[in-house]
Design an enzyme around this catalytic site. Structure first.
Site, PDB file in Angstrom:
ATOM      1  CG  ASP A   1       3.926  -4.733  -1.895  1.00 24.49           C
ATOM      2  OD1 ASP A   1       4.172  -4.600  -3.094  1.00 24.49           O
ATOM      3  OD2 ASP A   1       4.692  -4.340  -1.001  1.00 24.49           O
TER       4      ASP A   1
ATOM      5  CG  ASP B   1       6.476  -2.663  -6.492  1.00 26.18           C
ATOM      6  OD1 ASP B   1       5.556  -2.934  -5.705  1.00 26.18           O
ATOM      7  OD2 ASP B   1       7.523  -2.084  -6.149  1.00 26.18           O
TER       8      ASP B   1
END
Length: 551
Positions: A397, A195
């Site tokens: 992201d 992440d």
């Protein structure tokens, strides 16, 4: 020339002319350097020397016939000049090759012998993972877990001197890419969602666990000695403006964009690294011990044990490693498509390509990997931002499965996509996999079967003039998925309620088959379109990225 004693000499140049009966022998130039001064009797054949016997390398014979000149050599015999340069360049190339090889070997030897002096790089291979039984028919709507509130860092298991770590998974049906880490003493393996939009690295923790999914592995078991005190600087970084008063431990709460959350305490434990030469290192790192998870996050925890935070924050894994001089603060990933799955991820700058990358500057006011954008095109049509000539924002992201557009841009895209109905694709409202899905009058096995119905999306950076812009292209494969019903679905979602609502969020679906690099040293984000197989330099170093004992 007078026959008296010459002054002391440090160097001398002797030019010998060819005999008059055989000029083809050419002239000879000989240079000597003397470390001890001495007297030298002049020689009769050097009557062309000037009266001043002081000879240095900066002085040249006064007789223009004896001047050694590349210009004269060129005019008199160009073939000699080209031959000279050819031999000279070949010698330079040969020397450079040998010197480079020796230097590389020496640097590798120094790294292996003293790894504390030079930052390393750690590479994480990503491998495909099949869907979890019972979860294939889950709706993958808004599968986004971005940490925009608080964060934390965690421990990672690495393999290789630039260490190899697998990233596994896909966008559909798993909805995430993950790698594994080895933590504790003795080390145990945990799977974590990769992440780049989150600071906090955490794993589910038996503390005891109030609300935990049945993860891929047994929950991490901390001891009292692992607990990070509230006065620790990383605790203050995690809590920020949400301070939890406790003198015994550092509490954290991470809230994600899909309204899921993780509650827990900060832990410090051993991160186990293995280099390609087989040497092992263990380091203490701070990460989160999550004992209360809520919301859609629990669904993904059926496949993983937590989240690896890779953003710019001080509690993020890259910053923690870089602050100890282990790596340079650079992160990169290459996510494979759903057919192949997997890919790789690296920490450090050893695997950044020397050429072929496109770079844009990072925005420095946030811990997210964000940059400014000037426009978005669907084919040749420019989509609308809110306001006139508004500069937008893009966040890269890897923790988001799908891509999100601000409301105005999203609505304009939907209007542009209505043209596919005239080409034979009909919207199917009964398919709730994603908000918009189309069915065809023929079987759809992959996006390639329908890609000609759609156009490439292009994000423009740097300059309003197209020819001068920096471009990030998203082909149909970068924003479409095939559902279990055999329909093609749009995986760009309305981002009105994601982050600040005005940013484009580039998720995994659009980052696949791009090598994306986040260079926190030079403050740039770069990308290169490529097949996400492991870098060849790693393949040469090791037969297995992670041995069975590591996995």
């Amino acid at each position: 020339m007078e026959d008296d004693e010459s002054p002391q000499l440090k160097s001398v140049v002797i030019i010998s002319l060819p005999p008059s009966n055989n000029p083809s022998l050419g002239k000879k130039i000989t240079a000597f350097t003397f470390y001890n001064p001495f007297s030298r009797q002049p020689q009769p054949q050097q009557q062309q020397q000037p009266q001043n016997n002081d000879v240095s390398f900066q002085s040249f014979p006064s007789n223009p016939q004896n001047l050694f000149s590349f210009r004269r050599l060129f005019h008199s015999n160009p073939i000699k000049l080209f031959t000279f340069f050819g031999v000279f360049l070949f010698a330079l190339f040969l020397y450079g090759s040998l010197y480079s090889t020796e230097t590389t070997l020496e640097l590798n030897r120094l790294k292996n012998n003293d790894g504390d002096d030079e930052p390393s790089s750690f590479l994480f291979p990503l491998f495909p993972k099949h869907g979890v039984v019972g979860h294939r028919d889950l709706k993958l709507v808004d599968v986004k877990r971005r940490n925009f509130v608080a964060s934390n860092s965690r421990v990672v298991a690495v393999d290789s001197s630039s260490t190899v770590f697998p990233i596994s998974g896909n966008v559909y049906p798993d909805g995430l890419y993950y790698t594994h880490l080895r933590v504790g003493n003795p080390p145990k393996r945990y799977f974590v969602d990769v992440d780049t939009g989150s600071d906090l690295t955490w794993i589910q923790c038996d503390a005891p666990c109030r609300s935990c999914a049945k993860g891929a592995n047994a929950p991490y078991k901390p001891t009292r000695s692992n607990i990070v005190p509230s006065i620790d600087s990383l605790c203050l970084e995690v809590q920020k403006n949400e301070y939890h008063e406790s003198f015994q431990q550092c509490d954290y709460e991470v809230k994600y964009a899909d309204h899921s959350s993780s509650l827990g305490v900060l832990i410090k434990d051993e991160l186990h690294l293995m280099s390609t030469n087989g040497s092992k290192t263990k380091l203490n790192f701070v990460f989160g011990c999550g004992y209360d998870q809520e919301g859609s996050l629990l669904n993904s925890l059926a496949k993983t044990d937590g989240i690896m935070g890779l953003s710019k924050g001080k509690v993020g894994l890259p910053y923690q490693l870089a602050s100890k001089g282990i790596i340079k603060n650079v992160v990169g990933h290459c996510l494979g498509n759903d057919r192949v799955g997997g890919g790789y991820m690296f920490l450090g700058d050893d695997f950044v390509p020397y050429w072929g990358m496109t770079w844009v500057p990072m925005v420095q006011t946030t811990d997210l990997y964000q940059t400014e954008i000037l426009g978005v095109n669907y084919g040749n049509r420019q989509l609308s931002f809110e306001g006139h000539n508004k500069v937008g924002k893009v966040v890269f992201d890897s923790g988001s499965s799908y891509t999100y557009f601000p409301k105005k841009v999203y609505q304009d895209l939907i209007a542009s996509l209505k043209e596919v109905s005239g080409l034979g694709l009909i919207q199917d409202d009964s398919d709730t996999t994603l908000p918009i899905c189309w069915q065809a009058n023929f079987p759809i096995r992959s996006v390639k079967d329908v890609k000609d119905y759609f156009k490439t999306l292009t994000l423009r950076f740097g300059n309003k003039w197209w020819i001068l812009s920096t471009l990030f292209r998203i082909p149909p494969e970068g924003y479409l998925v095939i559902s279990n019903k055999g329909n093609v679905c749009l995986s760009i979602l309305d981002g009105s309620n994601v982050h600040d609502g005005s940013s484009i969020i580039l998720g995994d679906i659009s980052l696949r088959e791009y090598l994306v690099v986040y260079d926190n040293v030079n403050k740039n984000i770069g990308w290169e379109q490529t097949k996400c197989s492991m870098p060849s330099r790693i393949l040469k170093k090791t037969h297995n990225f992670l041995s069975d004992s590591i996995l």
